[in-house]
Enzyme design. Structure first.
Site, mmCIF file in Angstrom:
data_model
loop_
_atom_site.group_PDB
_atom_site.id
_atom_site.type_symbol
_atom_site.label_atom_id
_atom_site.label_comp_id
_atom_site.label_asym_id
_atom_site.label_seq_id
_atom_site.Cartn_x
_atom_site.Cartn_y
_atom_site.Cartn_z
ATOM 1 N N LYS A 10 -2.413 -60.769 85.526
ATOM 2 C CA LYS A 10 -2.536 -61.013 86.973
ATOM 3 C C LYS A 10 -1.713 -62.224 87.436
ATOM 4 O O LYS A 10 -1.270 -63.044 86.618
ATOM 5 C CB LYS A 10 -4.015 -61.196 87.318
ATOM 6 C CG LYS A 10 -4.852 -59.937 87.104
ATOM 7 C CD LYS A 10 -6.269 -60.135 87.653
ATOM 8 C CE LYS A 10 -7.101 -58.881 87.483
ATOM 9 N NZ LYS A 10 -8.447 -59.020 88.110
ATOM 10 N N TYR A 50 -7.199 -50.908 94.202
ATOM 11 C CA TYR A 50 -8.598 -51.338 94.142
ATOM 12 C C TYR A 50 -9.464 -50.646 95.201
ATOM 13 O O TYR A 50 -10.520 -51.178 95.575
ATOM 14 C CB TYR A 50 -8.685 -52.858 94.309
ATOM 15 C CG TYR A 50 -8.339 -53.632 93.048
ATOM 16 C CD1 TYR A 50 -9.155 -53.582 91.923
ATOM 17 C CD2 TYR A 50 -7.199 -54.436 92.987
ATOM 18 C CE1 TYR A 50 -8.853 -54.299 90.773
ATOM 19 C CE2 TYR A 50 -6.885 -55.157 91.836
ATOM 20 C CZ TYR A 50 -7.724 -55.086 90.732
ATOM 21 O OH TYR A 50 -7.436 -55.788 89.591
ATOM 22 N N PHE A 58 -15.731 -59.004 98.417
ATOM 23 C CA PHE A 58 -14.574 -59.738 97.888
ATOM 24 C C PHE A 58 -13.265 -58.949 97.983
ATOM 25 O O PHE A 58 -12.240 -59.395 97.479
ATOM 26 C CB PHE A 58 -14.834 -60.170 96.440
ATOM 27 C CG PHE A 58 -15.172 -59.034 95.497
ATOM 28 C CD1 PHE A 58 -14.178 -58.235 94.936
ATOM 29 C CD2 PHE A 58 -16.491 -58.768 95.157
ATOM 30 C CE1 PHE A 58 -14.476 -57.198 94.070
ATOM 31 C CE2 PHE A 58 -16.810 -57.727 94.282
ATOM 32 C CZ PHE A 58 -15.796 -56.941 93.744
ATOM 33 N N ARG A 86 -11.127 -53.906 76.584
ATOM 34 C CA ARG A 86 -12.200 -54.636 77.272
ATOM 35 C C ARG A 86 -12.831 -55.686 76.343
ATOM 36 O O ARG A 86 -13.201 -56.772 76.783
ATOM 37 C CB ARG A 86 -13.239 -53.672 77.830
ATOM 38 C CG ARG A 86 -12.676 -52.882 79.011
ATOM 39 C CD ARG A 86 -13.646 -51.883 79.582
ATOM 40 N NE ARG A 86 -14.645 -52.478 80.446
ATOM 41 C CZ ARG A 86 -14.441 -52.831 81.707
ATOM 42 N NH1 ARG A 86 -13.259 -52.679 82.266
ATOM 43 N NH2 ARG A 86 -15.411 -53.352 82.431
ATOM 44 N N THR A 92 -15.814 -59.929 82.906
ATOM 45 C CA THR A 92 -15.077 -60.127 84.175
ATOM 46 C C THR A 92 -15.120 -61.585 84.615
ATOM 47 O O THR A 92 -14.115 -62.144 85.043
ATOM 48 C CB THR A 92 -15.703 -59.229 85.274
ATOM 49 O OG1 THR A 92 -15.709 -57.883 84.818
ATOM 50 C CG2 THR A 92 -14.923 -59.331 86.577
ATOM 51 N N ARG A 103 -9.901 -63.748 78.742
ATOM 52 C CA ARG A 103 -10.441 -64.382 79.955
ATOM 53 C C ARG A 103 -11.078 -65.736 79.644
ATOM 54 O O ARG A 103 -11.003 -66.662 80.463
ATOM 55 C CB ARG A 103 -11.417 -63.439 80.638
ATOM 56 C CG ARG A 103 -10.683 -62.324 81.402
ATOM 57 C CD ARG A 103 -11.650 -61.336 81.972
ATOM 58 N NE ARG A 103 -11.019 -60.370 82.850
ATOM 59 C CZ ARG A 103 -11.495 -59.139 83.052
ATOM 60 N NH1 ARG A 103 -12.584 -58.752 82.424
ATOM 61 N NH2 ARG A 103 -10.882 -58.314 83.878
ATOM 62 N N ASN A 113 -9.029 -63.938 87.289
ATOM 63 C CA ASN A 113 -9.515 -63.756 85.917
ATOM 64 C C ASN A 113 -8.453 -63.243 84.947
ATOM 65 O O ASN A 113 -8.750 -62.579 83.965
ATOM 66 C CB ASN A 113 -10.786 -62.893 85.891
ATOM 67 C CG ASN A 113 -10.559 -61.487 86.385
ATOM 68 O OD1 ASN A 113 -9.490 -61.178 86.897
ATOM 69 N ND2 ASN A 113 -11.540 -60.631 86.229
ATOM 70 N N HIS A 116 -6.548 -57.526 83.930
ATOM 71 C CA HIS A 116 -7.343 -56.348 84.324
ATOM 72 C C HIS A 116 -7.374 -55.372 83.156
ATOM 73 O O HIS A 116 -6.426 -55.315 82.367
ATOM 74 C CB HIS A 116 -6.697 -55.661 85.534
ATOM 75 C CG HIS A 116 -7.249 -54.292 85.807
ATOM 76 N ND1 HIS A 116 -8.449 -54.096 86.469
ATOM 77 C CD2 HIS A 116 -6.798 -53.051 85.472
ATOM 78 C CE1 HIS A 116 -8.690 -52.791 86.542
ATOM 79 N NE2 HIS A 116 -7.711 -52.137 85.950
ATOM 80 N N GLU A 127 -4.821 -45.016 86.652
ATOM 81 C CA GLU A 127 -4.186 -46.328 86.859
ATOM 82 C C GLU A 127 -2.776 -46.366 86.255
ATOM 83 O O GLU A 127 -1.860 -46.936 86.856
ATOM 84 C CB GLU A 127 -5.088 -47.428 86.283
ATOM 85 C CG GLU A 127 -6.385 -47.560 87.080
ATOM 86 C CD GLU A 127 -7.352 -48.591 86.518
ATOM 87 O OE1 GLU A 127 -7.080 -49.183 85.454
ATOM 88 O OE2 GLU A 127 -8.393 -48.809 87.166
HETATM 89 P P1 CMP Z 1 -10.749 -56.394 87.554
HETATM 90 O O1 CMP Z 1 -11.078 -56.056 86.157
HETATM 91 O O2 CMP Z 1 -9.326 -56.437 87.950
HETATM 92 O O3 CMP Z 1 -11.507 -55.342 88.520
HETATM 93 C C1 CMP Z 1 -11.979 -55.673 89.814
HETATM 94 C C2 CMP Z 1 -11.819 -57.112 90.128
HETATM 95 O O4 CMP Z 1 -12.599 -57.589 91.204
HETATM 96 C C3 CMP Z 1 -12.295 -57.936 88.957
HETATM 97 O O5 CMP Z 1 -11.404 -57.810 87.886
HETATM 98 C C4 CMP Z 1 -12.414 -59.311 89.566
HETATM 99 O O6 CMP Z 1 -11.202 -60.036 89.501
HETATM 100 C C5 CMP Z 1 -12.716 -58.996 91.008
HETATM 101 N N1 CMP Z 1 -14.073 -59.419 91.335
HETATM 102 C C6 CMP Z 1 -15.213 -58.937 90.836
HETATM 103 N N2 CMP Z 1 -16.270 -59.598 91.365
HETATM 104 C C7 CMP Z 1 -15.750 -60.536 92.204
HETATM 105 C C8 CMP Z 1 -16.328 -61.538 93.032
HETATM 106 N N3 CMP Z 1 -17.656 -61.705 93.107
HETATM 107 N N4 CMP Z 1 -15.504 -62.317 93.759
HETATM 108 C C9 CMP Z 1 -14.153 -62.139 93.685
HETATM 109 N N5 CMP Z 1 -13.555 -61.195 92.915
HETATM 110 C C10 CMP Z 1 -14.355 -60.413 92.184
#
Ligand code: CMP
Length: 141
Positions: A10, A50, A58, A86, A92, A103, A113, A116, A127
């Site tokens: 990212k 997304y 968010f 994963r 996450t 992470r 984070n 992905h 994807e």
């Molecule tokens: P990702 O695995 O890319 O899939 C969805 C993304 O949403 C996740 O990683 C996070 O980066 C983001 N995400 C999930 N929960 C939150 C949150 N509470 N606030 C901001 N971003 C979020």
């Protein structure tokens, strides 16, 4: 069975100069990289990718962040690729990520984070095809 997953390094990780270190973790974790490219998402590409999160509070923050700078998209192959990736990246929220995960070592918050990973084989296929054409997937080196 050897199968596929989709990964993104990212914009936070690219900005922090961690692309190479994370790419190395991918290789050292035993993934075969079928394709990789550096891109900058438009806001509308991030919103499409997304879309499943479009009702979440968010969503705006997530899509603005994901279109804020360069990222690297990758198609990865390994036995049980979705689960294995994963496990390699961790939870996450980096506060909840296990020691030694990507992470834990590179992410700063749940929003920023670092990486992905697809959450199912079905979504991995969707994807990968969102970012790569069939001819960009290189099966045999
Ligand atoms: P990702 O695995 O890319 O899939 C969805 C993304 O949403 C996740 O990683 C996070 O980066 C983001 N995400 C999930 N929960 C939150 C949150 N509470 N606030 C901001 N971003 C979020």
């Amino acid at each position: 069975m050897s199968n596929r997953t989709f990964a993104i390094i990212k914009p936070d990780a690219v900005r922090n100069g961690d692309t190479g270190k994370i790419y190395d973790r991918i290789l050292k974790s035993g993934f075969n990289i079928l394709s990789a490219k550096l891109i900058k998402l438009t806001l509308s590409q991030a919103e499409g990718f997304y879309a499943v999160h479009s009702e979440r509070p968010f969503f705006g923050e997530l899509t603005e962040f994901m279109s804020s700078g360069k990222c690297m998209v990758l198609a990865l192959e390994k036995d049980n690729a979705v689960l294995e990736w994963r496990k390699t990246i961790g939870a996450t929220n980096p506060i909840e990520a296990d020691e030694g995960t990507i992470r834990k070592d590179f992410a700063t918050s749940v929003g920023e984070n670092a990486v992905h990973g697809s959450d199912s084989d079905e979504n991995a296929t969707i994807e990968i095809s969102y970012f790569f054409t069939g001819s960009e997937i290189i099966q045999n080196s």
